[in-house]
Design a protein around this motif. Structure first.
Motif, PDB file in Angstrom:
ATOM      1  N   SER A  80      -4.842 -21.866   6.996  1.00  0.00           N
ATOM      2  CA  SER A  80      -3.350 -21.713   7.023  1.00  0.00           C
ATOM      3  C   SER A  80      -2.690 -21.015   5.798  1.00  0.00           C
ATOM      4  N   LYS A  81      -1.400 -21.194   5.858  1.00  0.00           N
ATOM      5  CA  LYS A  81      -0.795 -20.430   4.609  1.00  0.00           C
ATOM      6  C   LYS A  81      -0.211 -21.794   3.821  1.00  0.00           C
ATOM      7  N   SER A  82      -0.193 -21.576   2.686  1.00  0.00           N
ATOM      8  CA  SER A  82       0.303 -22.582   1.765  1.00  0.00           C
ATOM      9  C   SER A  82       1.339 -21.981   0.555  1.00  0.00           C
ATOM     10  N   VAL A  93      14.761 -14.670  -4.166  1.00  0.00           N
ATOM     11  CA  VAL A  93      15.536 -16.006  -4.974  1.00  0.00           C
ATOM     12  C   VAL A  93      14.846 -17.360  -4.304  1.00  0.00           C
ATOM     13  N   THR A  94      13.755 -17.293  -3.987  1.00  0.00           N
ATOM     14  CA  THR A  94      12.913 -18.616  -3.811  1.00  0.00           C
ATOM     15  C   THR A  94      11.723 -19.059  -4.836  1.00  0.00           C
ATOM     16  N   GLN A  95      11.272 -20.196  -5.295  1.00  0.00           N
ATOM     17  CA  GLN A  95      10.367 -20.457  -6.356  1.00  0.00           C
ATOM     18  C   GLN A  95       8.939 -20.623  -5.427  1.00  0.00           C
ATOM     19  N   PRO A 153      13.540  -6.550  -3.162  1.00  0.00           N
ATOM     20  CA  PRO A 153      13.309  -6.564  -1.788  1.00  0.00           C
ATOM     21  C   PRO A 153      13.445  -5.401  -0.884  1.00  0.00           C
ATOM     22  N   THR A 154      12.491  -4.959   0.099  1.00  0.00           N
ATOM     23  CA  THR A 154      12.581  -3.752   0.883  1.00  0.00           C
ATOM     24  C   THR A 154      12.454  -4.140   2.221  1.00  0.00           C
ATOM     25  N   THR A 155      12.391  -5.541   2.513  1.00  0.00           N
ATOM     26  CA  THR A 155      12.712  -6.161   3.845  1.00  0.00           C
ATOM     27  C   THR A 155      13.766  -6.912   3.875  1.00  0.00           C
ATOM     28  N   ALA A 156      14.593  -7.561   5.064  1.00  0.00           N
ATOM     29  CA  ALA A 156      15.603  -8.410   4.912  1.00  0.00           C
ATOM     30  C   ALA A 156      14.906  -9.534   5.886  1.00  0.00           C
ATOM     31  N   GLY A 210       8.258  -6.290   0.794  1.00  0.00           N
ATOM     32  CA  GLY A 210       8.699  -7.457   1.283  1.00  0.00           C
ATOM     33  C   GLY A 210       8.277  -8.753   0.779  1.00  0.00           C
ATOM     34  N   GLY A 211       8.184  -9.884   1.502  1.00  0.00           N
ATOM     35  CA  GLY A 211       7.846 -11.067   0.998  1.00  0.00           C
ATOM     36  C   GLY A 211       6.323 -11.140   0.400  1.00  0.00           C
ATOM     37  N   SER A 212       5.304 -10.201   0.996  1.00  0.00           N
ATOM     38  CA  SER A 212       4.177 -10.303   0.517  1.00  0.00           C
ATOM     39  C   SER A 212       3.869  -9.992  -1.040  1.00  0.00           C
ATOM     40  N   PRO A 213       4.495  -8.455  -1.388  1.00  0.00           N
ATOM     41  CA  PRO A 213       4.437  -8.322  -2.703  1.00  0.00           C
ATOM     42  C   PRO A 213       5.166  -9.123  -3.511  1.00  0.00           C
ATOM     43  N   MET A 214       6.276  -9.881  -3.115  1.00  0.00           N
ATOM     44  CA  MET A 214       7.101 -10.681  -4.079  1.00  0.00           C
ATOM     45  C   MET A 214       6.342 -11.652  -4.241  1.00  0.00           C
ATOM     46  N   ASP A 215       5.620 -12.414  -3.159  1.00  0.00           N
ATOM     47  CA  ASP A 215       4.880 -13.826  -3.485  1.00  0.00           C
ATOM     48  C   ASP A 215       3.838 -13.443  -4.372  1.00  0.00           C
ATOM     49  N   ALA A 216       3.110 -12.348  -3.825  1.00  0.00           N
ATOM     50  CA  ALA A 216       1.882 -12.155  -4.805  1.00  0.00           C
ATOM     51  C   ALA A 216       2.375 -11.961  -6.355  1.00  0.00           C
ATOM     52  N   ASN A 260       0.733  -1.084   0.060  1.00  0.00           N
ATOM     53  CA  ASN A 260      -0.025   0.007   0.057  1.00  0.00           C
ATOM     54  C   ASN A 260       0.696   1.301  -0.044  1.00  0.00           C
ATOM     55  N   HIS A 261       1.808   1.262   0.968  1.00  0.00           N
ATOM     56  CA  HIS A 261       2.423   2.670   0.874  1.00  0.00           C
ATOM     57  C   HIS A 261       4.025   2.591   0.833  1.00  0.00           C
ATOM     58  N   SER A 262       4.764   1.354   1.443  1.00  0.00           N
ATOM     59  CA  SER A 262       6.186   1.574   1.454  1.00  0.00           C
ATOM     60  C   SER A 262       7.154   1.832   0.498  1.00  0.00           C
ATOM     61  N   ALA A 263       6.795   1.246  -0.735  1.00  0.00           N
ATOM     62  CA  ALA A 263       7.400   1.227  -1.846  1.00  0.00           C
ATOM     63  C   ALA A 263       7.584   2.922  -2.353  1.00  0.00           C
ATOM     64  N   LYS A 315      19.523   0.544   0.822  1.00  0.00           N
ATOM     65  CA  LYS A 315      19.035   1.698   1.062  1.00  0.00           C
ATOM     66  C   LYS A 315      17.351   1.930   1.165  1.00  0.00           C
ATOM     67  N   TYR A 316      16.829   0.891   0.582  1.00  0.00           N
ATOM     68  CA  TYR A 316      15.281   0.888   0.714  1.00  0.00           C
ATOM     69  C   TYR A 316      14.943   0.627   1.822  1.00  0.00           C
ATOM     70  N   MET A 317      15.633  -0.091   2.945  1.00  0.00           N
ATOM     71  CA  MET A 317      15.321  -0.467   4.101  1.00  0.00           C
ATOM     72  C   MET A 317      15.449   0.567   5.376  1.00  0.00           C
ATOM     73  N   ARG A 318      15.946   1.693   4.741  1.00  0.00           N
ATOM     74  CA  ARG A 318      16.166   2.780   5.886  1.00  0.00           C
ATOM     75  C   ARG A 318      14.793   3.291   6.571  1.00  0.00           C
ATOM     76  N   THR A 319      13.812   2.920   5.838  1.00  0.00           N
ATOM     77  CA  THR A 319      12.531   3.421   6.295  1.00  0.00           C
ATOM     78  C   THR A 319      11.820   2.349   7.168  1.00  0.00           C
ATOM     79  N   LEU A 320      12.565   1.014   7.272  1.00  0.00           N
ATOM     80  CA  LEU A 320      11.893   0.091   8.100  1.00  0.00           C
ATOM     81  C   LEU A 320      11.732   0.154   9.381  1.00  0.00           C
TER      82      LEU A 320
HETATM   83  P1  NAP Z   1       5.394  -7.868   4.089  1.00  0.00           P
HETATM   84  O1  NAP Z   1       4.078  -8.405   4.485  1.00  0.00           O
HETATM   85  O2  NAP Z   1       5.877  -7.864   2.715  1.00  0.00           O
HETATM   86  O3  NAP Z   1       5.547  -6.321   4.656  1.00  0.00           O
HETATM   87  C1  NAP Z   1       5.217  -5.986   5.955  1.00  0.00           C
HETATM   88  C2  NAP Z   1       5.013  -4.695   6.434  1.00  0.00           C
HETATM   89  O4  NAP Z   1       6.258  -3.945   6.096  1.00  0.00           O
HETATM   90  C3  NAP Z   1       3.978  -4.030   5.467  1.00  0.00           C
HETATM   91  O5  NAP Z   1       3.315  -3.078   6.077  1.00  0.00           O
HETATM   92  C4  NAP Z   1       4.845  -3.289   4.621  1.00  0.00           C
HETATM   93  O6  NAP Z   1       4.439  -2.176   3.781  1.00  0.00           O
HETATM   94  C5  NAP Z   1       6.118  -2.798   5.420  1.00  0.00           C
HETATM   95  N1  NAP Z   1       7.244  -2.466   4.729  1.00  0.00           N
HETATM   96  C6  NAP Z   1       7.881  -3.509   3.724  1.00  0.00           C
HETATM   97  N2  NAP Z   1       9.038  -2.701   3.334  1.00  0.00           N
HETATM   98  C7  NAP Z   1       9.192  -1.534   3.963  1.00  0.00           C
HETATM   99  C8  NAP Z   1      10.151  -0.540   4.179  1.00  0.00           C
HETATM  100  N3  NAP Z   1      11.358  -0.765   3.421  1.00  0.00           N
HETATM  101  N4  NAP Z   1       9.902   0.480   4.950  1.00  0.00           N
HETATM  102  C9  NAP Z   1       8.822   0.440   5.583  1.00  0.00           C
HETATM  103  N5  NAP Z   1       8.021  -0.387   5.489  1.00  0.00           N
HETATM  104  C10 NAP Z   1       7.884  -1.572   4.829  1.00  0.00           C
HETATM  105  O7  NAP Z   1       6.584  -8.502   5.144  1.00  0.00           O
HETATM  106  P2  NAP Z   1       7.547  -9.768   5.009  1.00  0.00           P
HETATM  107  O8  NAP Z   1       7.990 -10.084   6.422  1.00  0.00           O
HETATM  108  O9  NAP Z   1       8.742  -9.211   4.231  1.00  0.00           O
HETATM  109  O10 NAP Z   1       6.729 -10.844   4.006  1.00  0.00           O
HETATM  110  C11 NAP Z   1       5.940 -11.792   4.849  1.00  0.00           C
HETATM  111  C12 NAP Z   1       5.394 -12.603   3.744  1.00  0.00           C
HETATM  112  O11 NAP Z   1       6.482 -13.339   3.090  1.00  0.00           O
HETATM  113  C13 NAP Z   1       4.409 -13.561   4.392  1.00  0.00           C
HETATM  114  O12 NAP Z   1       3.584 -13.821   3.610  1.00  0.00           O
HETATM  115  C14 NAP Z   1       5.522 -14.735   4.355  1.00  0.00           C
HETATM  116  O13 NAP Z   1       4.431 -16.139   4.402  1.00  0.00           O
HETATM  117  C15 NAP Z   1       6.090 -14.663   3.031  1.00  0.00           C
HETATM  118  N6  NAP Z   1       7.259 -15.385   2.950  1.00  0.00           N
HETATM  119  C16 NAP Z   1       7.923 -15.802   1.838  1.00  0.00           C
HETATM  120  C17 NAP Z   1       8.736 -16.637   1.563  1.00  0.00           C
HETATM  121  C18 NAP Z   1       9.123 -17.271   0.321  1.00  0.00           C
HETATM  122  O14 NAP Z   1      10.343 -17.876   0.049  1.00  0.00           O
HETATM  123  N7  NAP Z   1       8.309 -16.946  -0.946  1.00  0.00           N
HETATM  124  C19 NAP Z   1       9.769 -16.980   2.763  1.00  0.00           C
HETATM  125  C20 NAP Z   1       9.488 -16.538   3.875  1.00  0.00           C
HETATM  126  C21 NAP Z   1       8.213 -15.762   4.224  1.00  0.00           C
HETATM  127  P3  NAP Z   1       3.575  -2.168   2.490  1.00  0.00           P
HETATM  128  O15 NAP Z   1       2.573  -3.055   2.702  1.00  0.00           O
HETATM  129  O16 NAP Z   1       3.123  -0.632   2.077  1.00  0.00           O
HETATM  130  O17 NAP Z   1       4.573  -2.482   1.554  1.00  0.00           O
END
Ligand code: NAP
Ligand code: FE
Length: 368
Positions: A157-159, A144-146, A135-138, A96-102, A38-41, A176-181
């Motif tokens: 649950s989650k699948s 790099v996953t499938q 990626p904007t979270t660490a 973070g993982g959510s937009p990348m997975d979506a 919604n907003h972080s990007a 640098k994209y994680m400065r706001t995290l």
């Molecule tokens: P996320 O759900 O992607 O993001 C969590 C929150 O952090 C959101 O509110 C997001 O805002 C905010 N955010 C992201 N980057 C930011 C930044 N640089 N500065 C400020 N706020 C920021 O969290 P995540 O922990 O990274 O991802 C979790 C998801 O990844 C879960 O669904 C999990 O199951 C999945 N996952 C996938 C794998 C895989 O291999 N595919 C592995 C582990 C986990 P916005 O919504 O505005 O962006």
């Protein structure tokens, strides 16, 4: 040595990588479908960098900024419909993982008609839009996953949708994209990365190569564990955490995650506990049991992290997480009963009984 390693993602790590990779964006397609939360990007500057490159390249784009944390099946079908309608021919995931997975499922479903009821039983193959991950979270290593992890209402649950066709064309890593995290997100996502690294090492599917990667990631991560909640993380620190997270992703791309992730999913589904936090809450009790059953393997992990015993590691994690979340005694039982049925439950080198799983939940959470 007999093993296989497959990771067809071009990893580009470094400052301003997006701005410097205009040619990569240009060669990937003509019309980008940008998938974000919604907003972080917008706040962290990643979207601005991407738009600057696309505009300079003369590429069209459509922004889909409606991915929520823990994305739903409905969200990815909505994204795929929009991607088709606008004629996008590639996808850029920022977040973070959510937009990348979506984005992975959107890239797939934009090309193929898969009934919603079959999304988790279909293994994607064939034509899928190429996609780039920023990626904007660490934490997740999803770049790099499938795996495309989505909420699964039928299973409560989650699948994962999982396929070698769901690897990104490239991942662009820039701390640098994680400065706001926020501090809390840094802690939760950092513990997700730790969990990936540890679970991968303690997986039955671990190989010499996956272990080399995971131990290297663990060594990079180790100096940060005690100060994940620091308000003084530098850009260099962010880069290193991102690298450790990426290595965790590379490791689970080979081994998958194990019981800790499996057990964390209902905590997120029913109690909206952040994914990384859920893993962090469970990790200490899981490792306590693992220490009894596979002492040398756990010893190897502790040595790299610099701890003399699991109890000391668990103390640090508990300190980072603060007050434990609560579940009911009935839930501890129900979640254990559901977990024991999933194959992932026994994918670690230690086998678990239903009673042990329930005990891990009870030790990890406040039982109301
Ligand atoms: P996320 O759900 O992607 O993001 C969590 C929150 O952090 C959101 O509110 C997001 O805002 C905010 N955010 C992201 N980057 C930011 C930044 N640089 N500065 C400020 N706020 C920021 O969290 P995540 O922990 O990274 O991802 C979790 C998801 O990844 C879960 O669904 C999990 O199951 C999945 N996952 C996938 C794998 C895989 O291999 N595919 C592995 C582990 C986990 P916005 O919504 O505005 O962006
Ligand atoms: Fe995870």
């Amino acid at each position: 040595m007999s093993c296989e390693f497959y990771l067809p993602v071009r990893i580009i790590a470094g400052r301003d990588g997006v701005l410097q990779q205009a040619a990569l964006f240009a060669e990937t397609g003509k019309h980008a479908f940008i998938v974000t939360g919604n907003h972080s990007a917008r706040e962290n500057g990643a979207l601005a960098d991407v738009l600057q490159v696309l505009k300079a390249n003369g590429q069209a784009y459509t922004l889909f900024d409606r991915v929520m944390s823990n994305p739903t099946v409905a969200c990815v079908y909505e994204g795929a419909k929009e991607a088709r309608e606008c004629g996008a021919d590639f996808v850029i995931a920022i977040g973070g993982g959510s937009p990348m997975d979506a984005a992975k499922s959107i890239a797939w479903l934009a090309c193929q008609d898969i009934p919603q009821a079959e999304i988790f039983t279909t293994v994607p193959e064939g034509t899928i839009l190429p996609f780039l991950c920023i990626p904007t979270t660490a934490g997740t290593g999803s770049e790099v996953t499938q795996y495309s992890v989505l909420l699964n209402d039928a299973q409560k649950s989650k699948s994962s949708v999982a396929s070698p066709f769901l690897f990104a064309k490239a991942a662009l890593l820039d701390g640098k994209y994680m400065r706001t995290l926020p501090q809390k997100s840094t802690v939760h996502t950092g513990l997700d990365a730790l969990s990936h690294l540890v679970e991968s090492i303690l997986s039955k599917r671990a190989t010499e190569i996956s272990k080399a990667i995971a131990f290297r990631g663990l060594a990079s991560f180790a100096p940060y564990l005690k100060r994940l909640n620091s308000t003084e993380l530098t850009l260099k620190d962010r880069d290193i955490l991102l690298e450790a997270s990426c290595l965790g992703g590379a490791a689970i791309a080979q081994t998958s995650t194990t019981a800790v992730h499996l057990m964390g999913y209902p905590l997120t589904y029913f109690h909206q506990i952040d994914h990384g936090r859920a893993n962090g809450l469970l990790l200490g009790a899981y490792l306590t049991l693992a220490e009894e059953k596979a002492p040398q393997a756990v010893r190897d992990v502790l040595d790299v992290l610099g701890f003399s015993a699991v109890s000391k590691l668990a103390e640090v994690i508990a300190g980072l997480l603060g007050e434990k979340d609560s579940i009911s005694a009935a839930e501890a039982k129900e979640f254990a009963a559901a977990s024991i049925k999933a194959p992932k439950c026994q994918s670690g080198i230690i086998s678990l009984t239903e009673a042990e799983i329930e005990a891990i939940y009870r030790a990890s959470l406040n039982i109301q």
